[in-house]
Design a protein around this motif. Structure first.
Motif, PDB file in Angstrom:
ATOM      1  N   GLU A 110       3.012 -18.952 -25.611  1.00  0.00           N
ATOM      2  CA  GLU A 110       2.784 -17.517 -25.695  1.00  0.00           C
ATOM      3  C   GLU A 110       1.491 -17.167 -24.965  1.00  0.00           C
ATOM      4  N   HIS A 111       1.504 -16.023 -24.339  1.00  0.00           N
ATOM      5  CA  HIS A 111       0.304 -15.489 -23.699  1.00  0.00           C
ATOM      6  C   HIS A 111      -0.194 -14.339 -24.559  1.00  0.00           C
ATOM      7  N   GLU A 112      -1.501 -14.209 -24.618  1.00  0.00           N
ATOM      8  CA  GLU A 112      -2.108 -13.190 -25.464  1.00  0.00           C
ATOM      9  C   GLU A 112      -3.291 -12.568 -24.729  1.00  0.00           C
ATOM     10  N   ARG A 113      -3.393 -11.260 -24.815  1.00  0.00           N
ATOM     11  CA  ARG A 113      -4.566 -10.549 -24.309  1.00  0.00           C
ATOM     12  C   ARG A 113      -5.193  -9.847 -25.507  1.00  0.00           C
ATOM     13  N   ARG A 114      -6.464 -10.154 -25.735  1.00  0.00           N
ATOM     14  CA  ARG A 114      -7.211  -9.565 -26.849  1.00  0.00           C
ATOM     15  C   ARG A 114      -8.075  -8.422 -26.337  1.00  0.00           C
ATOM     16  N   TYR A 115      -8.190  -7.385 -27.175  1.00  0.00           N
ATOM     17  CA  TYR A 115      -8.909  -6.172 -26.778  1.00  0.00           C
ATOM     18  C   TYR A 115     -10.001  -5.827 -27.781  1.00  0.00           C
ATOM     19  N   ARG A 116     -10.958  -5.058 -27.279  1.00  0.00           N
ATOM     20  CA  ARG A 116     -12.020  -4.473 -28.099  1.00  0.00           C
ATOM     21  C   ARG A 116     -11.903  -2.964 -27.966  1.00  0.00           C
ATOM     22  N   LEU A 117     -12.008  -2.249 -29.081  1.00  0.00           N
ATOM     23  CA  LEU A 117     -11.961  -0.796 -29.096  1.00  0.00           C
ATOM     24  C   LEU A 117     -13.357  -0.273 -28.804  1.00  0.00           C
ATOM     25  N   VAL A 118     -13.478   0.557 -27.767  1.00  0.00           N
ATOM     26  CA  VAL A 118     -14.773   1.048 -27.306  1.00  0.00           C
ATOM     27  C   VAL A 118     -14.785   2.576 -27.369  1.00  0.00           C
ATOM     28  N   PRO A 119     -15.768   3.166 -28.067  1.00  0.00           N
ATOM     29  CA  PRO A 119     -15.893   4.633 -28.047  1.00  0.00           C
ATOM     30  C   PRO A 119     -16.167   5.090 -26.617  1.00  0.00           C
ATOM     31  N   ASP A 120     -15.555   6.189 -26.237  1.00  0.00           N
ATOM     32  CA  ASP A 120     -15.705   6.708 -24.879  1.00  0.00           C
ATOM     33  C   ASP A 120     -15.806   8.228 -24.963  1.00  0.00           C
ATOM     34  N   GLY A 121     -17.004   8.704 -25.280  1.00  0.00           N
ATOM     35  CA  GLY A 121     -17.182  10.140 -25.478  1.00  0.00           C
ATOM     36  C   GLY A 121     -16.497  10.573 -26.758  1.00  0.00           C
ATOM     37  N   LEU A 122     -15.609  11.546 -26.659  1.00  0.00           N
ATOM     38  CA  LEU A 122     -14.886  12.035 -27.830  1.00  0.00           C
ATOM     39  C   LEU A 122     -13.639  11.218 -28.132  1.00  0.00           C
ATOM     40  N   THR A 123     -13.292  10.292 -27.251  1.00  0.00           N
ATOM     41  CA  THR A 123     -12.102   9.464 -27.447  1.00  0.00           C
ATOM     42  C   THR A 123     -12.515   7.992 -27.490  1.00  0.00           C
ATOM     43  N   ARG A 125     -11.265   3.876 -25.851  1.00  0.00           N
ATOM     44  CA  ARG A 125     -10.439   3.124 -24.923  1.00  0.00           C
ATOM     45  C   ARG A 125     -10.472   1.662 -25.337  1.00  0.00           C
ATOM     46  N   LEU A 126      -9.541   0.907 -24.815  1.00  0.00           N
ATOM     47  CA  LEU A 126      -9.474  -0.523 -25.078  1.00  0.00           C
ATOM     48  C   LEU A 126      -9.966  -1.288 -23.862  1.00  0.00           C
ATOM     49  N   VAL A 127     -10.761  -2.307 -24.110  1.00  0.00           N
ATOM     50  CA  VAL A 127     -11.250  -3.173 -23.045  1.00  0.00           C
ATOM     51  C   VAL A 127     -10.764  -4.590 -23.341  1.00  0.00           C
ATOM     52  N   ALA A 128     -10.106  -5.197 -22.361  1.00  0.00           N
ATOM     53  CA  ALA A 128      -9.658  -6.585 -22.518  1.00  0.00           C
ATOM     54  C   ALA A 128     -10.883  -7.490 -22.593  1.00  0.00           C
ATOM     55  N   VAL A 129     -10.906  -8.368 -23.578  1.00  0.00           N
ATOM     56  CA  VAL A 129     -12.043  -9.262 -23.750  1.00  0.00           C
ATOM     57  C   VAL A 129     -11.678 -10.730 -23.554  1.00  0.00           C
ATOM     58  N   GLU A 130     -10.392 -11.051 -23.645  1.00  0.00           N
ATOM     59  CA  GLU A 130     -10.014 -12.459 -23.511  1.00  0.00           C
ATOM     60  C   GLU A 130      -8.519 -12.577 -23.258  1.00  0.00           C
ATOM     61  N   ASP A 131      -8.155 -13.476 -22.365  1.00  0.00           N
ATOM     62  CA  ASP A 131      -6.770 -13.874 -22.150  1.00  0.00           C
ATOM     63  C   ASP A 131      -6.623 -15.305 -22.633  1.00  0.00           C
ATOM     64  N   VAL A 132      -5.575 -15.551 -23.387  1.00  0.00           N
ATOM     65  CA  VAL A 132      -5.361 -16.869 -23.977  1.00  0.00           C
ATOM     66  C   VAL A 132      -3.923 -17.295 -23.709  1.00  0.00           C
ATOM     67  N   VAL A 133      -3.737 -18.555 -23.347  1.00  0.00           N
ATOM     68  CA  VAL A 133      -2.410 -19.147 -23.264  1.00  0.00           C
ATOM     69  C   VAL A 133      -2.311 -20.133 -24.421  1.00  0.00           C
ATOM     70  N   ASN A 134      -1.342 -19.900 -25.291  1.00  0.00           N
ATOM     71  CA  ASN A 134      -1.151 -20.744 -26.467  1.00  0.00           C
ATOM     72  C   ASN A 134       0.068 -21.631 -26.250  1.00  0.00           C
ATOM     73  N   PRO A 135      -0.139 -22.923 -25.969  1.00  0.00           N
ATOM     74  CA  PRO A 135       0.991 -23.835 -25.761  1.00  0.00           C
ATOM     75  C   PRO A 135       1.567 -24.314 -27.100  1.00  0.00           C
ATOM     76  N   ARG A 136       2.673 -25.014 -27.011  1.00  0.00           N
ATOM     77  CA  ARG A 136       3.300 -25.593 -28.194  1.00  0.00           C
ATOM     78  C   ARG A 136       2.253 -26.378 -28.992  1.00  0.00           C
ATOM     79  N   SER A 185      -8.633  -1.026 -20.174  1.00  0.00           N
ATOM     80  CA  SER A 185      -9.307  -1.599 -19.031  1.00  0.00           C
ATOM     81  C   SER A 185      -9.136  -3.102 -19.133  1.00  0.00           C
ATOM     82  N   ASP A 186      -8.512  -3.678 -18.129  1.00  0.00           N
ATOM     83  CA  ASP A 186      -8.294  -5.120 -18.154  1.00  0.00           C
ATOM     84  C   ASP A 186      -9.472  -5.873 -17.550  1.00  0.00           C
ATOM     85  N   GLU A 187     -10.513  -5.140 -17.195  1.00  0.00           N
ATOM     86  CA  GLU A 187     -11.720  -5.784 -16.705  1.00  0.00           C
ATOM     87  C   GLU A 187     -12.569  -6.175 -17.895  1.00  0.00           C
ATOM     88  N   ARG A 188     -13.055  -7.391 -17.897  1.00  0.00           N
ATOM     89  CA  ARG A 188     -13.870  -7.866 -19.006  1.00  0.00           C
ATOM     90  C   ARG A 188     -15.316  -7.814 -18.638  1.00  0.00           C
TER      91      ARG A 188
END
Length: 188
Positions: A110-123, A125-136, A185-188
């Motif tokens: 399985e592949h996984e992308r983890r995110y952090r919730l970041v305040p952005d003014g009045l709204t 956004r999500l910022v990708a913080v880590e990509d993980v590949v989980n093997p058997r 944002s997929d930029e870490r």
């Protein structure tokens, strides 16, 4: 048996019953969620990849989305064990969970992308913080908050993962607390 949410439950194998007993012991200690997840992960690891953990019905996929099989829901609602079966390319939405969770890859990866919730003014956004590949055989666990992620099968074969949640998924229908449709944002 089909549950009201369209998920399935079927008789457990002897190997799965043994695993459930270990989870029951760990959860029964009444420890904090993060410690409980760690202990459940220790119990899950030796069962991953064993041929007799799941019966054939619990390995069935669906053509349009990953399929959830409820393997066990503890009568007191303290935990559930679920198998997710993923065909190539199937994925979740970006989401978080209602409770602590432990996942282990039983077959494929399985592949996984983890995110952090970041305040952005009045709204926000999500910022990708880590990509993980989980093997058997890999195991990971977490406890909310801070468990925002997306999971998908990027390999060319079926993937099966075992999930243990600190909630009654048979009653709730899903472990998802919230689906995030915020800018990412997929930029870490």
């Amino acid at each position: 048996m089909t549950t009201p949410t369209g998920t399935t439950a079927s008789p457990v194998t002897a190997r799965l019953a043994e695993f459930v007993d270990g989870v029951r012991e760990a959860v029964g200690r009444g420890l904090p969620p993060d410690v409980t997840a760690y202990l459940v992960g220790e119990r899950l690891a030796p069962f991953l990849g064993t041929a007799d953990l799941l019966n054939p019905a619990q390995r069935e996929s669906a053509p349009d989305r990953y399929r959830q099989h409820i393997l066990h829901a503890e009568p007191d609602g303290s935990f559930s064990v679920v198998a997710l079966v993923w065909l190539p390319g199937q994925r979740t939405a970006v989401h978080d969970h209602v409770s602590w969770c432990v996942t282990g890859v039983h077959e494929g990866e399985e592949h996984e992308r983890r995110y952090r919730l970041v305040p952005d003014g009045l709204t926000s956004r999500l910022v990708a913080v880590e990509d993980v590949v989980n093997p058997r055989g890999s195991v990971c666990g977490f406890a909310p908050p801070g468990d925002i992620h997306r999971v998908w099968n990027a390999c060319g074969s079926t993937a099966i993962s075992i999930h243990v949640y600190g909630a009654d998924i048979a009653r709730l229908g899903s472990s998802v607390r919230r689906v995030y449709e915020l800018p990412t944002s997929d930029e870490r």
